[in-house]
Every structure is written in structure tokens, then in C-alpha cells.
Design an enzyme around this catalytic site. Sequence first.
Site, mmCIF file in Angstrom:
data_model
loop_
_atom_site.group_PDB
_atom_site.id
_atom_site.type_symbol
_atom_site.label_atom_id
_atom_site.label_comp_id
_atom_site.label_asym_id
_atom_site.label_seq_id
_atom_site.Cartn_x
_atom_site.Cartn_y
_atom_site.Cartn_z
ATOM 1 N N HIS A 271 -11.151 -4.752 10.355
ATOM 2 C CA HIS A 271 -11.960 -4.788 8.854
ATOM 3 C C HIS A 271 -13.079 -3.994 8.938
ATOM 4 C CE1 HIS A 271 -8.763 -7.790 7.659
ATOM 5 N NE2 HIS A 271 -9.288 -7.615 6.547
ATOM 6 N N GLU B 263 0.924 -1.140 0.023
ATOM 7 C CA GLU B 263 0.015 -0.064 0.002
ATOM 8 C C GLU B 263 0.799 1.362 -0.014
ATOM 9 O OE1 GLU B 263 -0.704 -2.797 1.649
ATOM 10 O OE2 GLU B 263 -3.027 -3.081 1.076
HETATM 11 C C1 LIG Z 1 -2.524 -4.582 4.099
HETATM 12 C C2 LIG Z 1 -3.544 -5.328 3.640
HETATM 13 N N1 LIG Z 1 -3.977 -5.320 2.233
HETATM 14 C C3 LIG Z 1 -4.599 -6.024 1.866
HETATM 15 C C4 LIG Z 1 -5.306 -6.632 2.455
HETATM 16 C C5 LIG Z 1 -6.589 -7.777 1.787
HETATM 17 N N2 LIG Z 1 -6.098 -9.221 1.821
HETATM 18 C C6 LIG Z 1 -6.359 -10.087 2.542
HETATM 19 S S1 LIG Z 1 -5.365 -11.514 2.274
HETATM 20 C C7 LIG Z 1 -4.908 -10.951 1.175
HETATM 21 C C8 LIG Z 1 -3.831 -11.968 0.298
HETATM 22 C C9 LIG Z 1 -2.731 -12.241 0.915
HETATM 23 O O1 LIG Z 1 -1.913 -13.128 0.456
HETATM 24 P P1 LIG Z 1 -0.712 -13.910 1.221
HETATM 25 O O2 LIG Z 1 -0.044 -13.019 2.154
HETATM 26 O O3 LIG Z 1 -0.040 -14.776 0.275
HETATM 27 O O4 LIG Z 1 -1.483 -15.159 2.074
HETATM 28 P P2 LIG Z 1 -2.521 -16.236 1.753
HETATM 29 O O5 LIG Z 1 -3.896 -15.690 1.866
HETATM 30 O O6 LIG Z 1 -2.067 -16.827 0.560
HETATM 31 O O7 LIG Z 1 -2.430 -17.260 2.954
HETATM 32 C C10 LIG Z 1 -5.212 -9.636 0.686
HETATM 33 C C11 LIG Z 1 -4.715 -8.908 -0.637
HETATM 34 C C12 LIG Z 1 -5.069 -7.001 3.841
HETATM 35 N N3 LIG Z 1 -5.558 -7.942 4.554
HETATM 36 N N4 LIG Z 1 -4.066 -6.385 4.169
#
Ligand SMILES: Cc1ncc(C[n+]2csc(CCOP(=O)(O)OP(=O)(O)O)c2C)c(N)n1
Lengths: 353, 326
Positions: free
Chosen positions: B129, B60
Site C-alpha cells: 500500500h 479494477e
Molecule cells: C484491488 C484492491 N482494490 C481496492 C482495495 C481497497 N480495499 C481494501 S478492503 C476493501 C473492501 C473489501 O471488502 P471484502 O472483500 O468484502 O472484505 P472485508 O473487508 O469485508 O473483510 C477495499 C475496497 C484493495 N485493498 N485492493
Amino acid sequence: MAKKKADPMPAAQPSGDASAQRDDNREMLRSMLLQRRFEERTAEAYAIGKIGGFCHLYIGQEAVATGAIHALQQGDYVMTAYREHAHALQCGMDPGSIMAELYGKATGCSKGKGGSMHMFSAERNYLGGHGIVGGQIPLALGVAWKIKYRGEQRVMQVYMGEAAVNQGAFHESLNMAALWKLPLVLIVENNRFGMGTAWERASSLYDIAQKASAYAMPSAVADGMDPLDMYRVTKEAADRARSGEGPTLIEARTYRFVGHSMSDPVSGVYRTKEDVEREKLKDPIRIYADFLAKQGILSQEELEKMDAEVREISEKAAQFAEDSPDPEVGELYKDVYAQEDVNGRLYFDMRNR
Amino acid sequence: MAVITYREALNQALAEEMERDPDVFLMGEEVGVYNGAYKVSKGLLDRFGEMRVVDTPITELGFTGLGVGAAMTGLRPVIEFMTYNFSLLALDQVVHSAAKLLSMSGGQFKIPITFRGPTGAALQLAAQHSQALEAMYAHFPGMKIVVPGTPADAKGLLKAAIRDDDPVAVFEGEMLYNLKGEVPEDDDFVIPLGVAEVKREGRDVSIITHGKMVHVALQAAAQLEKDGVSAEVLDLRSLRPLDVDAILATVAKTNRVVLVEEGWAFGGITATVAALIQEEAFDHLDAPILRVTQADVPMPYAKGLEKAAKPSVELVVEKVNRVLYR
Ligand SMILES: Cc1ncc(C[n+]2csc(CCOP(=O)(O)OP(=O)(O)O)c2C)c(N)n1
């Protein structure tokens, strides 16, 4: 756009001399089975509206938390992101309190205030589920700092998805952890997708372990479909941390068999059904169970019995959640501050005036 | 006029502005291949290509700063925050750079950037959230803030935001995306920033609010009508610039005010509006100004607790009855 890389993941082939730790093996398989059945039960409850909010399942990734947490000792700490039910179970938390939290009940581990993404158990040194991608990493750094500060023999283990590795918080934390040789084990669960974005579309460098070299930190790649490999690699890192040699970055290569969350389809926009089916051939539970059968550690019969047991535990957890009371509305203002509101001035919405 | 959803209205606004001005591009997490986490950018990647609809890593701070830099030197970025909760990671770039560069450079660098994304509580998403953060953004001089409550406002305000030469943050209601309403098809349908709208005329009391809470206020007004109370609902739409005239006009008309916002009371939008009214329209008031806000707690997960924490129709009705001394 980055070109798609060749399949980086070797088919899981359990490694190590399993027969030497017969009980450990059975224990780990049982844990993985419990996680799977517990989450299948979770999905059912979610489908009929018993569980609300976001709910991220761990199905396919069980070997990671199981092997890695198995390598820890009494007193060590674990912290992770929002895909956390398995970590909570593996840390020994009561399945009933986890399910009740999912149901938003007063008996839940966070008294119904946290839900799927925010489970905690101070008693089990489980420092929780965190909902902001990368937000937990500096917190884990702080815990490792406390361990060093107090001269304790403990290890802090922190999990993150591969997508979190791009956040500034990750890089700042790695630098300080290495600089101050903090007892931190960082485990990147590379399930290949951050929501709908494949890793090769999000990172200029495919190889996560290499990122540690920018901070002169040791790193390792582990087969995240194999609990024994996870155990071996994490044990080494934990030993190193305990002996004062500092942090390690571990990349666990794994795969998520389900959608990002309950609202995301298993396949579709960002991966095909065939992709998922192909990866499922490497199901960590099935492969490990076959391996243990071959080694004469666990017969098919015993496996079935074990499966029946963990199904029952999951069912009981759901029943416990079902039977538990909702939190009372008066709980709304509890636990916002550590100190009691002695003079009635802490809260500012004046609803009760 | 076509009846479309709030989501489609935003999508139209983006598409039309990108069509109109080649300097406009959209950047954020999952905006492209995935068609947007909330599907606001559906179809835009196919239409405008990957230089103009850009999927970013989860970074971000980085991609927001990138947007500000691009805006400094002539582009007109639209930065999507998957939700405003995550924009807190980018706040340094918003506050220290976007909001201040024009002033710090003595007017040399304009920052025509738009930030947008969903805000507010949805269904049981818990503390990290579920937050309405517009009051925080509105705190900073140099920022402009709009909070559309209807599909038409969503389209008109987003288009105005993109055309504006200052940083504008558009707060979309996470629970409003499926809301339907009439939306003008005209390519040049823009709603000027800083113009409130009376969403319902009334005589006895003014309910002043914005965003998703407009609907809570309208429901409360409908209920009050059954009791013979005629409530006016003023939708601020823009928080910065704020339509002070519209606020003073409704106060002068009804002499009683209830302020409603989704966020917390402390340092909130309602706090600012209440101060303004007592400074500029004290003589018009027949009762103290009352407010309805979120409970002063992080949002809990459990359904019952969440409901108790949110501003509700019942609370608005109760406060209206109190300012009417009923
Ligand atoms: C700072 C932030 N940006 C965006 C999100 C929305 N979001 C939640 S999970 C996710 C994907 C994260 O992927 P990863 O870190 O690879 O973990 P996984 O879900 O694969 O376990 C996103 C974009 C968030 N929770 N926090």
C-alpha cells in the site's frame, strides 16, 4: 441499482450434537474469546498510537475462522486477506509475535516489516495476510497445485471477503481449481460490506454459493455466526479435497460489528446504528456460550475463568510487544532478496555509496 | 483567492468539469454513497446523480476497461483508483488499450479518459500500500502523466486532464489531501499539461522534483539557505509531456543538479531526467547529477524502517552539499 434483498441471515442457532465433542467445543469457544479480547486490546493500543497503518478488526466474525480452521489437520495450509489477526491466532501462532508485529517490533512474526495486513508463519503453515483484494486467491491455487503435484494429503484453505468475489482473479482461480480438481477450500466471509458498499449494491447475484455452479464446483452456505456449522461444512469440504474430489466454495454468512478499519466509524454513511445493534443480537460468542451452558458443557463460572485467562494472554502479548526492540535500521535491506548481496550490486539506490 | 485544501481543489475541479460538460462522469470504488475513500468526491453524488457518480464493485480491470470503451465512443470518464496501488490490476486496460488505441487505429479513436487517485507512501501502510508508481505509467507512449504538488496545481491540472483528448493519469499525493493553499476560483482556470513551475528561485543548485517531494525539496532549500546556499526548486508537475526547456533553463542557471523522487531509482523519473540533462546540457554541469529516491526495497511497516526508506530532507541537503563539493 439492485433492490435491497430481504435479510439473508438466519439467527445463529448452533447445530450438531455438541456433547459428543466436549473438548472441541470448549476449545473453540476459548479461541473465539481470545480473538475478541486480543482485538479489543489491539484497538486500545491503536487508539494511543502504539499501532500504525491500516488495522482491520474481525470482531463479530470469530465463528468463521474458528470453526473452519478447527476442521483442518496438521499439515494443512491457511491463507487470507488483511483482516487476519484471528486466522493467525487460530493457526496457533504466538499471540506475542502477532501483537509485536502490530507494534512494528523486531520480534514480530514478520520482523516488523509486515504489520497488521502481512503476518506470516511458515512454521504454522499460515501463508499470510494479503493486502490486495482478491490477490491471495491465485496464490492459494498455487499451493493447492503443489499439494497435488507432490501427491500430499493436505488441504489448502483460503479466505476472502465477499467483495473479492467480483475480481477476475476469483473467477480465473475457480475455473482452474475445478478443472484440475485441486484440494482447495475457498471460504467467502460474507460480512455484507466491502468497505462502505453493501453486497447488494456490488453484485448482480446475491447468492455467492451459486457462483460456483458456473465452474461445476460444489458449494455450500454456512452460518458464519455459528462455529459448529462452520466446522461441519468445512470438514465436509476438506474431506472431499483430501480424497481427490477437488475444491469447494463455502459462503459463510456473517457480520462485522466494527468499522471496515480503525479509521472507519462503526455506523454512519452506509449502515445505521440500529442495523449494527440488531446484528449484535446474534453475537456468535454470546450465543455459543449460552448454548454450551445449556448443554452442560461450560458453566458461567468456567466461562468467566476462561475470559480472565484470555484477557491475560492478550495483556501479556501487549506487554511483550511493548518491551520488544524496534527493528534496527540496518534491517532495511535484509530479506529483500533470498541470496545475500555478495558483491554489493543488488541494491540500486546507492544511498550507501 | 480562496484558501482551500488540495482535496477541495480536486473536488472543485471535478464539479466544475462535470457541470460544464455532460459527457464527464466519475466512476470508481466508494466514490458515491461513501463520498470517496479520501473524500475527494464529497457531495458529487447528491449533485450529479448515480449515472454520473458511479460506485463500482471491486473490479479494477473491469471498470477501467469500461471507462476506456466509453471514452472510445464519446464520453469523458474520470476513473478513480482508490489508490494507485490497486490500479496495477487494471494496468492491462491502461497500457494495452487506453494508451495505444489512437495509434493502433491510425488516429480513428481518441481516448479522452482521466485516471486519478492517491499515490505514494502514507503512514505505515507497508509494502502493498505504499508505492509511487508514476514512473511506471510514464513508461508508456500514449499516456500523459501529471503529479500536482499544491492545491492550485491540483485543480488546474485535473481540469486540464479532463479536457484533454488523451488518456491522462493524475497522481495525487496521499499525504497532500489536507494541504492548504490559494486556489483561483475562475471556472476556466486550467494549467496546461507539460509546463513546469519554479517553486523557489535560487542560484547555486537546482533541485528538480515533483508531487509530494516538492515539499521535501522546499524544506531542504529553506535549511540550505541558513548555510548560505541558494537552491532553486523546479516542480515538474507534468512528467509526460515533460517541460524540457524549464529543466535546461534551471541547469544553465545553477550548473548543479539534485533530482528527487518518491519512487525507486531504477528506471525512475530521475533516471530519465538525469539522462536528458547529460545529453542536452552536459557543458553546463559543474558536478555530477545526484539523486534522492526511495530505498531500493519494498516499503517496510515499522515506523523507523519506513522513515529510513523514504527520501528525506536530510538526504536532499546531503546531496546538495555534495554537488557543491562542500
Ligand atoms: C484491488 C484492491 N482494490 C481496492 C482495495 C481497497 N480495499 C481494501 S478492503 C476493501 C473492501 C473489501 O471488502 P471484502 O472483500 O468484502 O472484505 P472485508 O473487508 O469485508 O473483510 C477495499 C475496497 C484493495 N485493498 N485492493
